[in-house]
Design an enzyme around this catalytic site. Structure first.
Site, PDB file in Angstrom:
ATOM      1  N   ASP A  54      21.637  48.195 -65.330  1.00  0.00           N
ATOM      2  CA  ASP A  54      21.784  47.266 -64.202  1.00  0.00           C
ATOM      3  C   ASP A  54      22.855  47.709 -63.210  1.00  0.00           C
ATOM      4  OD1 ASP A  54      21.258  45.029 -62.711  1.00  0.00           O
ATOM      5  OD2 ASP A  54      22.454  43.678 -63.940  1.00  0.00           O
TER       6      ASP A  54
ATOM      7  N   GLU B 183      25.328  44.009 -81.615  1.00  0.00           N
ATOM      8  CA  GLU B 183      26.644  43.847 -81.003  1.00  0.00           C
ATOM      9  C   GLU B 183      26.471  44.096 -79.506  1.00  0.00           C
ATOM     10  OE1 GLU B 183      29.339  42.835 -82.512  1.00  0.00           O
ATOM     11  OE2 GLU B 183      28.324  42.791 -84.453  1.00  0.00           O
TER      12      GLU B 183
ATOM     13  N   ASN C 299      10.131  42.216 -62.668  1.00  0.00           N
ATOM     14  CA  ASN C 299      10.505  43.106 -61.553  1.00  0.00           C
ATOM     15  C   ASN C 299       9.395  43.305 -60.519  1.00  0.00           C
ATOM     16  OD1 ASN C 299      12.705  45.221 -63.563  1.00  0.00           O
ATOM     17  ND2 ASN C 299      13.214  43.483 -62.267  1.00  0.00           N
TER      18      ASN C 299
HETATM   19  C1  FPP Z   1      18.338  47.107 -62.356  1.00  0.00           C
HETATM   20  O1  FPP Z   1      19.309  47.228 -61.322  1.00  0.00           O
HETATM   21  C2  FPP Z   1      17.517  48.314 -62.408  1.00  0.00           C
HETATM   22  C3  FPP Z   1      16.155  48.358 -62.387  1.00  0.00           C
HETATM   23  C4  FPP Z   1      15.331  47.141 -62.296  1.00  0.00           C
HETATM   24  C5  FPP Z   1      15.419  49.639 -62.383  1.00  0.00           C
HETATM   25  C6  FPP Z   1      15.923  50.681 -63.341  1.00  0.00           C
HETATM   26  C7  FPP Z   1      15.247  51.957 -63.023  1.00  0.00           C
HETATM   27  C8  FPP Z   1      15.811  53.178 -63.052  1.00  0.00           C
HETATM   28  C9  FPP Z   1      17.195  53.444 -63.529  1.00  0.00           C
HETATM   29  C10 FPP Z   1      15.062  54.390 -62.576  1.00  0.00           C
HETATM   30  C11 FPP Z   1      13.887  54.838 -63.380  1.00  0.00           C
HETATM   31  C12 FPP Z   1      14.072  54.944 -64.831  1.00  0.00           C
HETATM   32  C13 FPP Z   1      13.864  56.029 -65.620  1.00  0.00           C
HETATM   33  C14 FPP Z   1      13.881  55.823 -67.099  1.00  0.00           C
HETATM   34  C15 FPP Z   1      13.641  57.396 -65.114  1.00  0.00           C
HETATM   35  P1  FPP Z   1      19.200  46.293 -60.032  1.00  0.00           P
HETATM   36  O2  FPP Z   1      18.299  46.943 -59.054  1.00  0.00           O
HETATM   37  O3  FPP Z   1      18.763  44.925 -60.429  1.00  0.00           O
HETATM   38  O4  FPP Z   1      20.672  46.301 -59.522  1.00  0.00           O
HETATM   39  P2  FPP Z   1      21.407  45.107 -58.757  1.00  0.00           P
HETATM   40  O5  FPP Z   1      21.540  43.989 -59.725  1.00  0.00           O
HETATM   41  O6  FPP Z   1      22.712  45.720 -58.382  1.00  0.00           O
HETATM   42  O7  FPP Z   1      20.563  44.755 -57.562  1.00  0.00           O
END
Ligand code: FPP
Length: 248
Positions: free
Chosen positions: A28, A215, A76
């Site tokens: 996150d 944990e 998402n």
């Molecule tokens: C949450 O941060 C992140 C996601 C919903 C997407 C995660 C995806 C990746 C790291 C890239 C692809 C993955 C792989 C395994 C190659 P957020 O966007 O909610 O952050 P915020 O809370 O700051 O808006």
């Protein structure tokens, strides 16, 4: 209880002989990381994908048996189309690279979640990586993709009910172990340590069943800035806990 990395954990050094077997991470903070730099959110996800590569490689190096990451939740899809496509594009890029390096890396890849709404191309890449790496032993990386803990539980209940109705099993004898066999995570031990960066203090529908005795480690660090040192802090905090599993 040390919830945040800033509070002193009892132990600060990692004991590499007592590592958690299974680490799960909610990746996150990508959006906020990008915003802080005046970049589009998609740049944050690209940086987050790099961090994932670094941390996954490092987990394998130090001998973590299972790493599970939350890449895309069932919720998402509500995000803007451009962001959803960017995340899917990053996954595609990662899987193509992973396929190219599989013989060298020998990491077993699994996917938790309903892959059916993904494009056929992405679904096939998931299937290929899963198939090629099926017999690899050592580190297993589970990517949660279109995954939600509640969705997983409802699917399991549905599959179990069907097995009952069709006479394959008896509801009176259902055990926790048997129910676990209906989950996406079947065959994978429960996470020992669940890490959530970015300062949020919630589970967000991640591994609801499996986290019963995990944990938790929360840190304000945003996922793209998450480093090996931060992982060390998380593991050291984990190692300083007294896990009783409801006993004394
Ligand atoms: C949450 O941060 C992140 C996601 C919903 C997407 C995660 C995806 C990746 C790291 C890239 C692809 C993955 C792989 C395994 C190659 P957020 O966007 O909610 O952050 P915020 O809370 O700051 O808006």
């Amino acid at each position: 209880m040390a919830l945040f990395s800033k509070k002193p954990a009892v132990q600060t050094e990692v004991d590499f002989t007592r590592l958690p077997k299974h680490i799960a991470i909610i990746m996150d903070g990508n959006g906020r990381w990008a915003k802080k730099r005046g970049l589009p959110r998609t740049a944050g996800h690209a940086a987050g994908a790099e961090t994932f590569r670094t941390i996954a490689t490092y987990c394998k190096e130090i001998g973590i048996d299972y790493l599970t990451v939350y890449a895309f939740s069932t919720e998402n899809w509500k995000r803007p189309e451009v962001e959803v496509s960017a995340i899917m594009g990053l996954l595609k890029k990662y899987l193509l690279e992973a396929i190219g390096q599989m013989e060298r890396d020998r990491v077993k890849m699994e996917f938790f979640g309903d892959l059916s709404p993904l494009t056929s191309e992405l679904r096939e890449l998931c299937e290929r990586t899963r198939e090629i790496s099926r017999h690899y032993e050592g580190c297993q990386v589970n990517i949660c993709l279109n995954y939600g803990g509640r969705d997983e539980l409802v699917r399991a209940a549905r599959a179990f009910a069907l097995d009952c109705v069709e006479g394959r099993t008896d509801p009176n004898h259902l055990s926790q172990e048997q129910f676990g066999g209906y989950l996406f995570s079947r065959g994978v031990p429960d996470p020992d340590l669940v890490i959530r960066p970015s300062g949020e203090l919630r589970l967000s529908n991640f591994l609801l069943w499996q986290s019963a005795y995990a944990e938790f480690y929360f840190t304000d660090v945003l996922w793209p800035d998450f480093s090996k040192e931060e992982l060390h802090r998380a593991i050291a905090a984990y190692q300083s806990r007294n896990r009783r599993f409801g006993g004394v």
